[in-house]
Design an enzyme around this catalytic site. Structure first.
Site, PDB file in Angstrom:
ATOM      1  CG  ASP A 268      -2.139  -0.635   0.914  1.00 43.45           C
ATOM      2  OD1 ASP A 268      -2.155  -1.740  -0.146  1.00 43.45           O
ATOM      3  OD2 ASP A 268      -3.400  -0.562   1.694  1.00 43.45           O
TER       4      ASP A 268
ATOM      5  CG  ASN B 262      -5.603  -5.488  -4.037  1.00 48.26           C
ATOM      6  OD1 ASN B 262      -6.858  -5.036  -4.486  1.00 48.26           O
ATOM      7  ND2 ASN B 262      -5.694  -6.411  -3.028  1.00 48.26           N
TER       8      ASN B 262
ATOM      9  CG  ASP C 278      -7.943  -1.873   9.009  1.00 46.66           C
ATOM     10  OD1 ASP C 278      -8.698  -2.564   8.496  1.00 46.66           O
ATOM     11  OD2 ASP C 278      -7.453  -0.990   8.628  1.00 46.66           O
TER      12      ASP C 278
ATOM     13  CD  GLU D 107      -7.658  -4.848   1.550  1.00 44.27           C
ATOM     14  OE1 GLU D 107      -7.016  -4.023   1.620  1.00 44.27           O
ATOM     15  OE2 GLU D 107      -8.695  -4.648   2.120  1.00 44.27           O
TER      16      GLU D 107
ATOM     17  CG  HIS E  46      -3.634  -6.802   4.284  1.00 45.43           C
ATOM     18  ND1 HIS E  46      -3.538  -5.848   4.970  1.00 45.43           N
ATOM     19  CD2 HIS E  46      -4.902  -6.402   3.384  1.00 45.43           C
ATOM     20  CE1 HIS E  46      -4.198  -4.677   4.762  1.00 45.43           C
ATOM     21  NE2 HIS E  46      -5.273  -5.036   3.946  1.00 45.43           N
ATOM     22  NE  ARG E  47      -5.318  -4.734   7.946  1.00 50.17           N
ATOM     23  CZ  ARG E  47      -4.175  -4.135   8.671  1.00 50.17           C
ATOM     24  NH1 ARG E  47      -3.278  -5.050   9.123  1.00 50.17           N
ATOM     25  NH2 ARG E  47      -3.941  -2.968   8.062  1.00 50.17           N
TER      26      ARG E  47
ATOM     27  CE  LYS F 214      -4.545  -3.930  -0.092  1.00 50.14           C
ATOM     28  NZ  LYS F 214      -4.509  -2.695   0.593  1.00 50.14           N
TER      29      LYS F 214
END
Length: 431
Positions: free
Chosen positions: A48, A89, A309, A337, A383-384, A410
């Protein structure tokens, strides 16, 4: 690349928190919007933040970077005219730069992740930009998106806050540079208000004046302002650290994470309070979190809107708590995402967790004895999700294989290296 997570009963050691992705992307942008030279110490390196680096260079900023800092000479309110921008992304980077692209003649944001960012809607920001006289070509609110601006003037703008706060942030970055004063009214509910607090904090540091109502639903923005070149220091990242802290909480551990400011405006700082409520033994002093986990946790109820997040990591920890946990007010997880409610819970169920979904809630029936594991699960390019599923794998009875785990880069490229340094058994394998 896939990763194999083998059950690991004990974690031990000290790591420094990753630098904040959210603050890094914002500092990079305000430095680019200043005429003059700014310095950012300890910027994050992730897909990012690297997307923001790449795009502001395309727009005319010059960057010089060493291991400690990045020095940026900005383009001010006059970005270079470029035909295309590729944000990869990175949804926040796309939305922030859609606003700045309104200062350019004609820019197309290309679609390089059709199965992830390419599926996400941006209609609410498109509508707001059109109110400023900006022409936007799009495919039902999705990429590719072409913005034809040049000279937006300001005035009265409305923006919906019900899907994402990033649309509002985009307008807050843009409107101080316009020739007229602006008034921004937020329609509906505003998701992730705490992140708007971060945007306003960075704007103030950059010398920008914005008058915000206490509830962040109404803003008065004087026009004809100029971003000032400044020196910034990026704080440690709570969203990424949430998964490391959750991993320490569900194992027998003696884990220290440094560079986590106690008075940070990051909403995900709540991970510390949540783990305390779950009766995880920890201290938070001198910007250092020290977890001495015993693997025993209590169920909780938590309003996740301000800590979006970190919610997936909290859910992962709750899978092993005694009792039923409820995470509510989290509908905006569906617009990330991937659908971080339906998709994530489907993978947790495969691993043996007992979870239920509502439109805006996640219900977790804890299993202190652990979950079965022994399956291959899909991270949905998120990613999370990857980080949270890894936490579950550490406490499974059998190893978990997480597909496409390289997408963790990411936001946290060193995630598996950091876990390994703490003793976690994780190894890469070819897909």
């Amino acid at each position: 690349m896939d990763v194999i997570v083998t059950p690991t009963p004990t974690l031990q050691g000290t790591i420094g928190a990753l630098s904040s992705k959210n603050y890094t992307t914002r500092y990079l942008l305000v430095a680019a919007l200043a005429e003059g030279t700014s310095t950012i110490y300890y910027p994050a390196h992730s897909e990012d933040s690297d997307a923001m680096r790449r795009c502001i260079q395309d727009l005319g900023a010059s960057l010089e970077e060493d291991e400690e800092k990045i020095v940026i000479t900005g383009f001010g309110s006059r970005p270079r005219n470029v035909k295309e921008l590729n944000v990869g992304n990175a949804g926040a980077v796309l939305r922030f730069l859609m606003g700045i692209a309104a200062l350019s003649e004609n820019v197309t944001f290309v679609n390089t992740y059709p199965d992830s960012l390419g599926k996400r809607p941006h209609d609410d920001l498109i509508v707001s930009l059109q109110q400023l006289g900006v022409q936007v070509e799009h495919r039902e609110g999705k990429l590719p998106i072409t913005i034809s601006g040049g000279a937006p003037k300001g005035g009265k703008i409305t923006v919906s806050g019900s899907v994402s706060s990033q649309y509002l942030s985009a307008l807050l970055f843009l409107t101080p540079l316009l020739s007229e004063d602006s008034e921004i009214e937020v329609l509906h509910d505003l998701k992730s208000k705490v992140v708007i607090g971060q945007t306003l904090e960075v704007l103030e540091q950059a010398g920008i004046v914005i008058h915000a109502s206490d509830d962040y639903m109404h803003f008065k923005v004087p026009g004809r302002q100029a971003y000032q070149p400044r020196t910034y220091t990026v704080q440690g990242d709570y969203p990424g650290s949430a998964a490391v802290l959750a991993a320490a909480a569900v194992t027998r551990s003696d884990v220290t994470v440094e560079r986590l400011m106690e008075r940070s405006k990051q909403g995900e700082r709540a991970i510390v309070d949540v783990l305390r409520q779950m009766e995880v033994p920890l201290t938070h002093e001198n910007d250092t979190v020290h977890v001495q986990g015993n693997g025993r946790l209590k169920a909780i109820e938590f309003d996740g809107d301000a800590a979006t997040d970190a919610v997936l990591a909290m859910v992962a920890a709750a899978c092993f708590a005694e009792g039923t946990s409820r995470f509510y007010n989290v509908e905006n997880l569906r617009y990330k995402e991937c659908d971080r409610i339906t998709d994530y819970l489907a993978e947790l169920t495969k691993a043996g967790a007992k979870v239920e979904e509502r439109q805006a809630e996640i219900i977790v029936h804890g299993q202190p004895e652990g979950v079965e594991g022994g399956v291959e699960i899909n991270a949905h390019y998120d990613h999370r999700v990857i980080m949270a599923l890894t936490v579950v794998g550490l406490r499974s009875h059998k190893p978990l294989v997480i597909r496409d785990a390289h997408h963790v880069a990411k936001s946290y490229p060193q995630y598996f290296d950091h876990l390994r340094a703490l003793g976690a058994s994780v190894e890469w394998k070819e897909s």
